[in-house]
Design an enzyme around this catalytic site. Structure first.
Site, mmCIF file in Angstrom:
data_model
loop_
_atom_site.group_PDB
_atom_site.id
_atom_site.type_symbol
_atom_site.label_atom_id
_atom_site.label_comp_id
_atom_site.label_asym_id
_atom_site.label_seq_id
_atom_site.Cartn_x
_atom_site.Cartn_y
_atom_site.Cartn_z
ATOM 1 N N ASP A 258 0.809 -1.262 -0.080
ATOM 2 C CA ASP A 258 0.106 0.049 0.056
ATOM 3 C C ASP A 258 0.794 1.228 -0.101
ATOM 4 O O ASP A 258 2.059 1.089 0.482
ATOM 5 C CB ASP A 258 -0.946 -0.151 1.318
ATOM 6 C CG ASP A 258 -1.745 1.249 1.325
ATOM 7 O OD1 ASP A 258 -2.307 1.624 0.303
ATOM 8 O OD2 ASP A 258 -1.706 1.761 2.504
ATOM 9 N N LYS A 259 0.514 2.394 -0.647
ATOM 10 C CA LYS A 259 1.396 3.690 -0.590
ATOM 11 C C LYS A 259 1.365 4.256 0.682
ATOM 12 O O LYS A 259 2.116 4.469 1.345
ATOM 13 C CB LYS A 259 0.837 4.088 -1.792
ATOM 14 C CG LYS A 259 1.620 5.650 -1.958
ATOM 15 C CD LYS A 259 1.214 6.576 -3.128
ATOM 16 C CE LYS A 259 -0.263 7.291 -2.556
ATOM 17 N NZ LYS A 259 0.068 8.327 -1.768
#
Length: 887
Positions: A329-330
């Site tokens: 996930d960013k």
């Protein structure tokens, strides 16, 4: 209630479909009827297996079945002592497995804790606060700052309403809510006319009609998907199961053949032959292997905990060593989840802002030197505008030892920016304000500034460009648009800043004041920046053959810009959630390997991506911190949650939690996982020759029709004592220098390579053959059965002790490295010798195991034989090294 695309409906259509009144809400009578129809707004309880069933599952193994069969047969034959000992060994193996288990599903409970306990609604035409569990479709819910939204709502009124949705969508910025119907094919994060359960109101007020409760909400769907996600077996469990079935098949075949051979071709009594076959089966089964695997994995867990990674189940340690793809996930994982000003664009100069996150650490610079706001009035005014025209607060939280903000992250980062100025700035007193409105996309304040009043204005650059151009027809709109685009291409969100001065008679401002005498000050480019350590970790992962794929709910351009900064290959561009929705599972499996960046993804998209990569044969680690990540964390081979900023849902759904939220910790965990796996293989390389040697000696004794060299009880002693002493030393072997330079092992790589099988057979034949020759020599002499058993037992055990030093590395010489590098090897060797003295000289052990005391000089034979085994294997390793080099 049918599952509608509520974001596509107008307010009137929503009102009609739900048969409600958006002004007066429902009546209590109608609400009660709907509770009976739809149920309460609570998530369903997961079905849990009873503890006794979980315990019994640990005996569901083919090798355990063989041991249990041996226990039954010895019991039928009246050898109760043997039966009890075998049963105890089986029980210990089951208890160890049960104690390892930590698979209880707590993620669902974590999601429940996110639901708001109460809500302000309109019932019977009156506002009232009710328990959130009593909300029903059609209820009219009021929203104010700080509220945690308890259901999914179609908004019918929004006054500067901003909702923080990062836990659900993965986006760091707050979402400005709107009321107009939207297109059908848009992602969750773009459905701005809806408010979702589990999110919270950051600013403004609003009203919404309940369109979904409990399991029908987006949060509820995540809840259901967590419960429905199939748990993927770890590679180690898959390999040991295949290994166990192979060993069981070999045992069954050899036992049947030995019994037939002995019954028809040798003069054995049936009971004696059965005991011999049982002894043969017990000899080949590596009973101590489950215990030593648990010990090695547990030590790996402890080491990872020291490195800030908490692993919740032992097999997951080894899984990390096999990871070939990390889906990250960013927001909050690769980035800080803290909006940060990166650049400032003034009329004739572009400035860089150092530092990241909300901590006021860094500076404003140009060409590497400090750019002072004392020498540039425009910069000073821009920074002053940022702190004055602002509804957020920046503060240091003593509990978490972190700088934090309240309010909109976009505004909060402007406070941090001002703190980095060379000369301190303080906000001006506001005497009039135009609040931010998503319809206008700007905010303005009027303040006293010396002997004049000044209006500061910030918002969407295009709106401010229009205002500046209306004030000055020569305003270079095209040039500023080009500068804005340059920031946007870097993945930055751009804010425009302007001002207007008045004389002191001006006391209030309105929208009409924004289109005359506007002075445009500049642009600020902000973004949620990559963690510096994440950039290094991504590079190290790629050097180790591990792909890093970024899966985020953020916009495509931002995702690609962050990907480039991290060093993630982005040549193929980004695949968006709407694109994924249009692909079948088969099509997604075919194309998933072409992309490394996935943008605007939904929770369902993330889970499908993980599954598609697994279909390609990858071992997948998924990192995340939000509720939206939980199903994918659950589906992945190894789910990794953030410990500081991660939601409880993500932590409970994951197999590993990063205490420090540091992506680099994942790489350290992978290194430890590879070390653990290598040491597990070395352990098997060490233990199996013990079983092979005993099996060979027993099988040849049956073929030759001689007295059996060991009893089943003595065989169990050898297997367990070698496993709990000598094998323990291998767990402390350090990482080999070349380990992180090789690619991840393929998913279907067998536990034992061809070379390992060769080594196991060779050592089994050397130890077994030498022991058999010595046993035949003793059988020809005038020695008691107890003496023969004791000497045979000691010969096999001491030979294995010397073999321990062979297996510390695969093919390198044990004498070429520091012989004392791993002191544990000497400690456990001493413990093993003590145990052998115990079984040889203590009377009650002699009685229990059928051994007897021997002369001191008798120990020369096992030790000389062990030294010979050591040097023979070292010679084999030298030959193997030369063969490998030629290839």
């Amino acid at each position: 209630m049918e599952d509608r695309q509520w974001h596509t409906l107008s307010i009137q259509e929503t009102e009609d479909h739900l048969d409600t009144d958006i002004d007066q809400g429902l009546t209590d009578e109608t609400a009660q009827t709907r509770i009976e129809r739809h149920g309460k707004n609570v998530l369903p309880e997961p079905k849990k297996d009873p503890k006794w069933l979980k315990f019994l599952r640990h005996f569901n193994d083919v090798l355990i079945y063989v041991l249990l069969a041996a226990a039954v047969i010895t019991g039928v034959l009246g050898y109760w002592y043997d039966t009890i000992v075998i049963a105890l060994v089986v029980l210990i193996i089951g208890i160890i497995g049960y104690l390892q288990e930590n698979k209880a599903e707590q993620a669902l409970e974590g999601i429940k804790n996110m639901l708001s306990p109460s809500a302000l609604v309109r019932r019977d035409g009156k506002r009232k606060e009710i328990e959130a569990e009593n909300l029903v479709p059609g209820d009219l819910v009021y929203l104010k700052p700080g509220d945690k939204i308890p259901v999914d709502l179609r908004l019918v009124a929004a006054e500067n309403l901003k909702v923080e949705e990062s836990a659900l969508t993965g986006e760091a910025t707050t979402v400005d809510k709107t009321l107009e119907p939207l297109d059908e094919k848009i992602g969750l994060g773009d459905r701005t006319n809806l408010a979702f359960s589990g999110t919270s109101v950051a600013a403004g007020t609003g009203r919404g009609v309940v369109v979904a409760t409990a399991s029908k909400t987006e949060l509820g769907k995540i809840n259901a998907s967590i419960a429905e996600v199939e748990t993927v077996q770890t590679p180690l469990i898959q390999q040991t199961q295949r290994f166990g079935k192979t060993v069981a098949s070999v045992i069954a075949g050899v036992a049947v053949f030995a019994f037939i051979f002995g019954y028809f071709l040798r003069d054995y009594a049936t009971a004696e032959l059965l005991l011999a076959v049982i002894g043969l089966a017990v000899a080949v089964i590596p009973e101590g292997l489950p215990a030593i695997i648990s010990i090695i994995l547990a030590l790996g867990v402890r080491q990872m905990a020291d490195n800030q990674a908490i692993v919740k189940s032992l097999p997951s340690v080894e899984t990390l060593g096999a990871v070939s793809v990390i889906c990250s996930d960013k927001t909050g994982t690769l980035t800080k989840n803290e909006m940060t000003a990166q650049n400032i664009q003034l009329n004739d100069v572009t400035l860089r802002v150092t530092g990241s996150g909300y901590a006021p650490e860094g500076r404003i610079e140009h060409d590497g030197s400090i750019y002072s706001n004392k020498q540039d009035d425009t910069l000073n005014e821009l920074l002053l505008a940022g702190v004055t025209c602002n509804d957020s607060d920046l503060f240091y939280d003593e509990e978490t030892n972190q700088w934090m903000i309240t309010g909109d992250p976009t505004e909060g980062c402007l406070l941090t920016l001002a703190e980095k100025a060379d000369s301190p700035l303080h906000p001006l007193r506001i005497i009039s304000k135009i609040p931010f409105d998503s319809a206008h996309k700007y905010m303005a304040t009027l303040s006293v500034h010396g002997d004049e009043h000044v209006m500061y204005l910030k918002g969407a650059p295009d709106r401010l460009f229009t205002m500046a151009e209306s004030s000055n027809p020569d305003f270079p709109v095209a040039e500023w648009e080009e500068k804005m685009t340059a920031f946007a291409k870097k993945g930055q969100r751009v804010i425009g800043v302007a001002k207007r001065t008045f004389n002191t008679s001006k006391q209030t401002i309105d929208h009409g004041d924004l289109y005359e005498n506007i002075e445009f000050l500049g642009l600020v480019g902000i973004m949620d920046p990559p963690r510096p350590e994440a950039i290094e970790a991504v590079n190290e992962c790629q050097s180790a053959g591990i792909q890093v794929k970024m899966i985020t709910g953020d916009h495509k351009e931002t995702a690609l810009a962050i990907g480039n900064e991290l060093g993630i290959p982005t040549e193929a561009g980004a695949l968006q959630g709407t694109d994924i929705d249009e692909l079948t599972d088969e099509e997604l499996t075919q194309v998933v390997g072409n992309y490394n960046v996935f943008a605007r993804t939904s929770p369902e998209n993330k889970t499908r991506l993980v599954k598609a990569l697994q279909e390609q044969g990858h071992i997948v680690a998924m990192t995340g911190d939000g509720v939206n990540d939980a199903p994918a964390l659950r589906r992945a081979d190894i789910g990794v949650a953030m410990g500081i900023k991660g939601t409880e849902v993500s932590k409970e759904a994951a197999e590993m939690v990063l205490v420090d939220d540091n992506f680099n910790t994942i790489f350290k965990a992978v290194k430890e996982g590879r070390r653990v796996y290598d040491n597990l293989k070395k352990t098997i390389l060490f233990i199996l020759p013990t079983n092979g040697a005993q099996g060979f000696v027993l099988l040849m004794s049956i073929f030759l029709g001689t007295q059996l060299p060991l009893t089943a009880l003595q065989i169990l002693w050898v297997n367990m004592v070698v496993a709990i002493t000598l094998s323990f030393a291998i767990a402390f072997e350090p990482l080999e220098p070349s380990t992180m330079k090789r690619a991840p092992r393929p998913k279907k790589t067998p536990l034992l390579s061809g070379y390992y099988i060769f080594r196991i057979l060779l050592v089994s034949l050397i130890i077994g053959g030498g022991t058999l020759i010595y046993n035949l020599y003793m059988n020809a002499g005038d020695y008691s059965v107890e003496y023969i058993h004791t000497m045979t037992l000691n010969t096999i055990v001491i030979a294995q002790m010397f073999h321990l030093f062979n297996v510390r590395v695969e093919t390198e010489s044990a004498l070429n490295r520091s012989f004392f590098e791993n002191p544990i090897a000497f400690y456990v060797s001493g413990a093993l010798i003590a145990l052998q003295l115990f079984i040889t000289y203590v009377p009650f052990m002699n009685t229990a195991f059928g051994t007897t005391s021997i002369a001191a000089t008798d120990w020369l034979i096992p030790f000389v034989f062990g030294i010979a085994v050591f040097f023979i294997i070292e010679l084999e390793k030298l030959i193997s090294r030369n063969i490998i080099k030629r290839k």
